[in-house]
Design an enzyme around this catalytic site. Structure first.
Site, mmCIF file in Angstrom:
data_model
loop_
_atom_site.group_PDB
_atom_site.id
_atom_site.type_symbol
_atom_site.label_atom_id
_atom_site.label_comp_id
_atom_site.label_asym_id
_atom_site.label_seq_id
_atom_site.Cartn_x
_atom_site.Cartn_y
_atom_site.Cartn_z
ATOM 1 N N GLN A 78 0.842 -1.197 0.000
ATOM 2 C CA GLN A 78 0.000 0.000 0.000
ATOM 3 C C GLN A 78 0.879 1.250 0.000
ATOM 4 O OE1 GLN A 78 -3.593 -0.312 0.383
ATOM 5 N NE2 GLN A 78 -3.512 1.788 -0.300
ATOM 6 N N PHE A 79 1.364 1.659 -1.182
ATOM 7 C CA PHE A 79 2.248 2.819 -1.251
ATOM 8 C C PHE A 79 1.557 4.102 -0.813
ATOM 9 C CE2 PHE A 79 0.184 3.535 -5.275
ATOM 10 C CZ PHE A 79 0.290 4.900 -5.497
ATOM 11 N N THR A 80 0.232 4.133 -0.864
ATOM 12 C CA THR A 80 -0.484 5.361 -0.500
ATOM 13 C C THR A 80 -0.388 5.677 0.992
ATOM 14 O OG1 THR A 80 -2.594 4.203 -0.261
ATOM 15 C CG2 THR A 80 -2.085 5.135 -2.438
#
Length: 153
Positions: A78-80
């Site tokens: 989950q890069f966000t």
């Protein structure tokens, strides 16, 4: 490194409308990486996740670990988690680690996690995934390596 950990009764990942991974009771982990993250930090975060005592004992106290309840883990990249909305209304992701390095750390995270706790399912790095969960509690924690391990900068 950041992990959003949610205690779940059930969690699933779908890719292209096809079920890819599914767990019953355990942890849904949303996992993100930033600059300065490395294998040492990953190993410390895995140990923290495995040893958290956030399941209820017979007295209703959050005193049991994942191992004690024979729980499962679903790990999803989950890069966000490193989205910054300080300025304006559109998130900036400059704090997120490059996809190449983040992918390597995510795979290392899952490999090290599986060695410590084999009841692991994963999403697929870089894929467009649909994640669903039935949260338990709800009980959600944010684990941030900077806050947990001061020497990491």
């Amino acid at each position: 490194m950041r992990i959003v950990l949610t205690r779940v009764k059930k969690a699933e990942v779908y890719i292209d409308k096809i079920l890819h991974a599914s767990i019953d009771q355990g942890f849904l982990l949303l996992v993100g990486f930033t600059y300065g993250d490395n294998e040492e930090i990953v190993e410390k975060m895995v140990k923290k996740v495995i040893n958290l005592r956030i399941f209820e004992d017979e007295k209703g106290k959050t005193n049991l670990s994942l191992t004690a309840v024979n729980g499962n883990i679903l790990s999803v990249s989950q890069f966000t988690l490193y989205g910054n909305v300080k300025e304006g209304n559109r998130p900036s992701f400059v704090e997120a680690l490059s996809p190449e390095r983040a992918s390597a750390l995510y795979h290392y995270f899952n490999s090290f996690l599986r060695l410590s706790y084999p009841r692991l399912q994963t999403g697929v790095f870089g894929e467009d995934m649909e994640v669903s969960s039935i949260n338990d509690g709800p009980f959600t924690l944010i684990l941030d390596s900077v806050a947990l391990f001061k020497e990491h900068k």
